[in-house]
Design a protein around this motif. Structure first.
Motif, short mmCIF file in Angstrom:
data_model
loop_
_atom_site.label_atom_id
_atom_site.label_comp_id
_atom_site.label_asym_id
_atom_site.label_seq_id
_atom_site.Cartn_x
_atom_site.Cartn_y
_atom_site.Cartn_z
N ARG A 178 24.76 -11.08 15.87
CA ARG A 178 24.38 -12.35 15.49
C ARG A 178 23.00 -12.82 16.05
O ARG A 178 22.18 -13.54 15.35
CB ARG A 178 25.52 -13.50 15.89
N LEU A 179 22.92 -12.48 17.28
CA LEU A 179 21.71 -12.93 17.95
C LEU A 179 20.50 -12.07 17.62
O LEU A 179 19.49 -12.61 17.34
CB LEU A 179 21.78 -12.84 19.41
N VAL A 180 20.57 -10.73 17.25
CA VAL A 180 19.72 -9.89 17.05
C VAL A 180 19.11 -10.11 15.52
O VAL A 180 18.10 -9.76 15.28
CB VAL A 180 20.01 -8.41 17.33
N SER A 181 20.13 -10.86 14.79
CA SER A 181 19.52 -11.00 13.30
C SER A 181 18.43 -12.02 13.54
O SER A 181 17.76 -12.13 12.30
CB SER A 181 20.74 -11.50 12.66
N TYR A 232 10.45 2.77 8.14
CA TYR A 232 11.90 3.06 7.73
C TYR A 232 12.81 2.38 8.83
O TYR A 232 13.68 1.77 8.23
CB TYR A 232 12.17 4.57 7.68
N LEU A 233 12.43 2.69 10.03
CA LEU A 233 13.06 1.78 10.92
C LEU A 233 13.25 0.33 10.84
O LEU A 233 14.47 -0.11 10.96
CB LEU A 233 12.49 2.06 12.37
N MET A 239 18.12 -4.26 6.90
CA MET A 239 19.21 -4.27 5.98
C MET A 239 20.49 -3.64 6.34
O MET A 239 21.44 -3.86 5.69
CB MET A 239 18.65 -2.92 5.17
N GLU A 240 20.57 -3.35 7.57
CA GLU A 240 21.83 -2.89 8.10
C GLU A 240 22.65 -4.12 8.83
O GLU A 240 23.74 -3.88 9.38
CB GLU A 240 21.68 -1.55 9.16
N ASN A 241 22.11 -5.09 9.26
CA ASN A 241 22.42 -6.11 10.12
C ASN A 241 23.11 -7.09 9.21
O ASN A 241 22.31 -7.74 8.44
CB ASN A 241 21.58 -6.72 11.00
N HIS A 248 17.31 -14.65 6.78
CA HIS A 248 16.15 -14.76 5.46
C HIS A 248 16.24 -16.08 4.74
O HIS A 248 15.18 -16.55 4.26
CB HIS A 248 16.48 -13.43 4.74
N GLU A 249 17.51 -16.17 4.29
CA GLU A 249 17.84 -17.56 3.36
C GLU A 249 17.28 -18.66 3.99
O GLU A 249 16.46 -19.48 3.21
CB GLU A 249 19.17 -17.56 2.90
#
Length: 476
Positions: A178-181, A232-233, A239-241, A248-249
């Motif tokens: 949640r925080l890293v997002s 790519y990283l 995309m993976e979180n 983003h929204e």
């Protein structure tokens, strides 16, 4: 010091890094080796030459290597992490530890919990820095221990990172993601969006630097830092979180609302938005001071470089590690020109060569670092200065005064002898019954040896010494 509970006949804990030939894997190979761990690496590409360069074994037989190691670290791309864990975890030996270095935690930790045997411990790990950082000191490492599955190894790994100077943060997998997002998901997205916007505008960044402000300059550097790394990283971090789309929204909605306020010339609406964000931020005063510190450090270093024109300076290249030392001839907004010093083994055609270096790639060496480089790399002149010292004077005290000359690599007493010829009574009557001392001085190779010798001789005479004989010149 290696404090891990698992030991072998070698006295070392064995670590296998999956993805060890990648940039982050290589970084941690160095990290564990420096702390006396026995490291083996493996990579899907089979880059044995990387392992050779790291001076560690490559696990050509991965099946056999897995149960031989006490710690197995998964440092592979995010989208390959779960698959790698599923393949590796069941083969680990009892009492060992499985870790992952992924930027997300919910899925990797769940995979480790699901596929690792009950007698294998697991520990989610996220180093919050990249492989260009030279040391872990001052960096943050996030650890996600799992109840009942991290009892033995968690305190060991925590101590390892903390004793190395890292700040360790303990959290859960859900809270981490949640925080890293926002910490990574929003930050990277915003910087990348700035970069792609500049591309869309076909904007001349190089020309814009002529109108640069400190904040704009730092922002450009961070955008360039992100854009210059593995795309790519950064794509996988986005995309993976699972929490990133919501972030983003919210970001896109705020961009649209702010843009609408600007188009409508709604000054008060814009101010309300900005003030509300400032209240929520709740740390704007500290942020101002921290950003001032960052800006001022850049300004201070640049001013130091500007004030060093005409002097010998040293610069370390961030990426190659190469040190460039020479007389600083010119400083521009983005580059410097130096006349390189001729160090030991320098080819004749290289001597006094002008070279251009980009400022953003360089770190100015401290005075002590520059002195050490000059000491190790220049060809020095050696002179002997023989003097009669004043009666009852201490030659060691005089030596201490001589060594204060910054042009000297070293100074030592190479010889002592008693006075001048003649009887003791004659010498006393003439005032010549003094101890003779030869001071051997080693002069930096980029200094004028004759001038430095004159300086030292003048100092000795000023201290009451009398020059005994013609100075000897050695090894020039």
């Amino acid at each position: 010091m290696n404090t891990d509970p698992e030991k072998h006949s070698s006295g070392k804990t064995k670590v296998l890094i999956l993805g060890g030939t990648g940039e982050m894997g290589q970084w941690f190979t160095h990290f564990f080796k420096e702390r006396d761990y026995e490291v083996t690496v493996w990579g899907k590409g089979g880059k044995v030459e990387v392992a050779r360069k790291l001076n560690v074994p490559f696990a050509s037989d991965l099946e056999a290597a897995i149960p031989e190691n006490d710690i197995v670290i998964v440092s592979v791309p995010i989208n390959a992490t779960e698959e790698t864990i599923a393949e590796v975890a069941p083969k680990m030996k009892a009492g060992s530890l499985l870790m992952d270095f992924t930027s997300t935690k919910v899925k990797p930790v769940e995979a480790m919990r699901r596929f690792a045997p009950a007698n294998v411990e697991i520990l989610g790990t996220h180093p919050m820095f990249g492989p260009t950082i030279p040391t872990i000191r001052g960096q943050t490492v996030i650890l996600v221990p799992v109840n009942g599955r991290s009892e033995k190894w968690f305190p060991v790994i925590r101590q390892l990172f903390e004793e190395s100077g890292a700040h360790v943060e303990i959290t859960t997998a859900d809270e981490h993601d949640r925080l890293v997002s926002v910490v990574q998901g929003l930050t990277h997205f915003a910087y990348i969006a700035i970069g792609t916007t500049i591309d869309r505008l076909d904007f001349d960044i190089k020309k814009s630097r002529k109108f640069v402000s400190p904040v704009y300059s730092i922002m450009l550097d961070f955008v360039g830092r992100i854009l210059g790394q593995n795309p790519y990283l950064y794509a996988l971090i986005q995309m993976e979180n699972p929490g990133v789309p919501e972030v983003h929204e919210a970001f896109i909605k705020e961009c649209e609302e702010l843009s609408s306020l600007v188009r409508a010339h709604d000054e008060e609406g814009f101010v309300r938005k900005m003030k509300a964000a400032a209240r929520k931020y709740d740390d704007t005063a500290h942020a101002l001071r921290r950003s001032d510190k960052l800006i001022n450090s850049r300004i201070t270093e640049y001013e130091t470089i500007m004030n060093s024109v005409g002097k010998v300076c040293g610069f370390s290249h961030f990426y190659s590690g190469k040190v460039h030392v020479g007389t600083l001839e010119k400083v521009g907004p983005n580059e410097i020109i130096i006349t390189k010093l001729a160090s030991k083994g320098t080819a004749p055609h290289i001597k006094n060569k002008f070279i251009r270096l980009k400022l953003e790639n360089l770190r100015l060496l401290s005075e002590s670092e520059l002195r050490e480089w000059r000491k190790e790399n220049l060809k020095h002149a050696i002179r002997d200065i023989s003097v009669l010292i004043p009666e009852d004077a201490d030659p060691e005290v005089i030596l201490g005064a001589v060594t204060t000359n910054n042009h000297l690599v070293a100074c030592q007493i190479s010889d002592t002898y008693n006075g001048t010829k003649g009887t003791e009574a004659e010498n006393e009557r003439r005032g010549t019954a003094r101890l003779g001392v030869t001071y051997r001085i080693t002069i930096f190779g980029d200094c004028n040896a004759d001038s430095v010798e004159t300086e030292v001789t003048t100092l000795l005479c000023g201290l009451g010494c009398r020059v005994r004989e013609k100075n000897l010149r050695l090894k020039e």
